[in-house]
Design a protein around this motif. Structure first.
Motif, PDB file in Angstrom:
ATOM      1  N   GLN A  17       0.704  -1.554   0.181  1.00  0.00           N
ATOM      2  CA  GLN A  17      -0.017   0.114  -0.144  1.00  0.00           C
ATOM      3  C   GLN A  17       0.725   1.492   0.190  1.00  0.00           C
ATOM      4  N   CYS A  18       0.520   2.292  -1.172  1.00  0.00           N
ATOM      5  CA  CYS A  18       1.119   3.241  -0.719  1.00  0.00           C
ATOM      6  C   CYS A  18       1.388   4.384  -0.237  1.00  0.00           C
ATOM      7  N   PRO A  19       2.298   4.674   0.831  1.00  0.00           N
ATOM      8  CA  PRO A  19       1.782   5.433   1.372  1.00  0.00           C
ATOM      9  C   PRO A  19       1.548   7.247   1.226  1.00  0.00           C
ATOM     10  N   HIS A  20       1.237   7.071   0.128  1.00  0.00           N
ATOM     11  CA  HIS A  20       0.386   8.656  -0.645  1.00  0.00           C
ATOM     12  C   HIS A  20      -0.567   8.673  -0.666  1.00  0.00           C
ATOM     13  N   GLN A  21      -1.264   8.170  -1.494  1.00  0.00           N
ATOM     14  CA  GLN A  21      -2.848   7.579  -0.805  1.00  0.00           C
ATOM     15  C   GLN A  21      -3.176   6.320  -0.559  1.00  0.00           C
ATOM     16  N   GLN A  22      -2.545   5.800   0.135  1.00  0.00           N
ATOM     17  CA  GLN A  22      -3.637   4.247   0.184  1.00  0.00           C
ATOM     18  C   GLN A  22      -3.677   3.753  -0.229  1.00  0.00           C
ATOM     19  N   LEU A  23      -2.739   3.809  -1.752  1.00  0.00           N
ATOM     20  CA  LEU A  23      -3.357   3.209  -3.277  1.00  0.00           C
ATOM     21  C   LEU A  23      -2.460   1.758  -3.559  1.00  0.00           C
ATOM     22  N   SER A  24      -2.654   0.675  -4.191  1.00  0.00           N
ATOM     23  CA  SER A  24      -2.728  -0.681  -3.811  1.00  0.00           C
ATOM     24  C   SER A  24      -0.834  -0.185  -5.409  1.00  0.00           C
ATOM     25  N   MET A  46       8.870   3.013  -8.621  1.00  0.00           N
ATOM     26  CA  MET A  46       7.548   3.496  -7.837  1.00  0.00           C
ATOM     27  C   MET A  46       6.070   3.107  -8.278  1.00  0.00           C
ATOM     28  N   CYS A  47       5.635   3.956  -7.351  1.00  0.00           N
ATOM     29  CA  CYS A  47       4.097   3.467  -7.406  1.00  0.00           C
ATOM     30  C   CYS A  47       3.196   4.263  -9.109  1.00  0.00           C
ATOM     31  N   PRO A  48       2.771   3.184  -9.052  1.00  0.00           N
ATOM     32  CA  PRO A  48       2.157   3.460 -10.883  1.00  0.00           C
ATOM     33  C   PRO A  48       0.805   4.467 -10.474  1.00  0.00           C
ATOM     34  N   HIS A  49       0.024   5.081  -9.860  1.00  0.00           N
ATOM     35  CA  HIS A  49      -0.577   5.993  -9.588  1.00  0.00           C
ATOM     36  C   HIS A  49       0.239   7.319 -10.113  1.00  0.00           C
ATOM     37  N   HIS A  50       1.136   8.260  -9.112  1.00  0.00           N
ATOM     38  CA  HIS A  50       0.711   9.019  -9.510  1.00  0.00           C
ATOM     39  C   HIS A  50       2.724   9.223  -8.888  1.00  0.00           C
ATOM     40  N   GLY A  51       3.326   8.273  -9.048  1.00  0.00           N
ATOM     41  CA  GLY A  51       4.710   8.119  -9.613  1.00  0.00           C
ATOM     42  C   GLY A  51       5.632   8.728  -8.493  1.00  0.00           C
ATOM     43  N   ALA A  52       5.201   8.297  -7.013  1.00  0.00           N
ATOM     44  CA  ALA A  52       6.245   8.422  -5.737  1.00  0.00           C
ATOM     45  C   ALA A  52       7.029   7.279  -6.234  1.00  0.00           C
ATOM     46  N   ARG A  53       8.729   8.217  -6.213  1.00  0.00           N
ATOM     47  CA  ARG A  53       9.774   6.411  -5.367  1.00  0.00           C
ATOM     48  C   ARG A  53      10.076   6.254  -3.852  1.00  0.00           C
ATOM     49  N   PRO A  88       8.759  13.818  -3.142  1.00  0.00           N
ATOM     50  CA  PRO A  88       8.032  15.117  -2.132  1.00  0.00           C
ATOM     51  C   PRO A  88       6.539  14.823  -1.859  1.00  0.00           C
ATOM     52  N   LEU A  89       6.038  13.813  -2.986  1.00  0.00           N
ATOM     53  CA  LEU A  89       4.887  13.682  -3.107  1.00  0.00           C
ATOM     54  C   LEU A  89       4.164  12.506  -1.337  1.00  0.00           C
ATOM     55  N   THR A  90       5.371  12.074  -0.601  1.00  0.00           N
ATOM     56  CA  THR A  90       5.428  11.601   0.655  1.00  0.00           C
ATOM     57  C   THR A  90       6.322  11.665   1.226  1.00  0.00           C
TER      58      THR A  90
HETATM   59  S1  FES Z   1      -1.130   6.863  -4.040  1.00  0.00           S
HETATM   60 FE1  FES Z   1       1.478   5.887  -4.680  1.00  0.00          FE
HETATM   61  S2  FES Z   1       1.815   7.863  -5.832  1.00  0.00           S
HETATM   62 FE2  FES Z   1      -0.432   8.583  -5.268  1.00  0.00          FE
END
Ligand code: FES
Length: 100
Positions: free
Chosen positions: A41-48, A60-67, A78-80
């Motif tokens: 679970q990505c800590p940015h918006q808790q998406l898979s 890298m998260c596939p949703h918004h690119g957090a690495r 910088p997203l999280t």
């Molecule tokens: S939910 Fe992973 S970068 Fe936003």
């Protein structure tokens, strides 16, 4: 922590896959240096993180690119400011031992 052994799907270097371990979804990434297991679970918006791309020892998260670093899970974005929780793991052929 409990050590659990799970079947490891075929996974080339630079790829990731989700496996279920003791009722919990875990992201497995393979680099040239080996395997890494972490919370999916990505800590940015808790998406898979399913479908995450592995590049240069980071994932890298596939949703918004957090690495996140594949050394220790720290955020490289910088997203999280929060990082990914890592689980110690050991590869045994086509199985993986994970401490979860
Ligand atoms: S939910 Fe992973 S970068 Fe936003």
């Amino acid at each position: 922590m409990t050590k659990v052994t799970v079947a490891l799907p075929p996974l080339d270097a630079g790829r990731s896959v989700i496996v279920e371990v003791a009722g919990q979804r875990v992201l497995i990434c393979r680099t040239a240096g080996g395997l890494h297991a972490m919370d999916e679970q990505c800590p940015h918006q808790q998406l898979s993180m399913e479908g995450a791309r592995v590049r240069h020892n980071s994932v890298m998260c596939p949703h918004h690119g957090a690495r996140f670093s594949l050394e220790d899970g720290r955020s490289l974005s910088p997203l999280t400011a929060k990082g990914l929780k890592f689980f110690p793991c050991t590869e045994h052929g086509d199985h993986l031992g994970i401490e979860i």
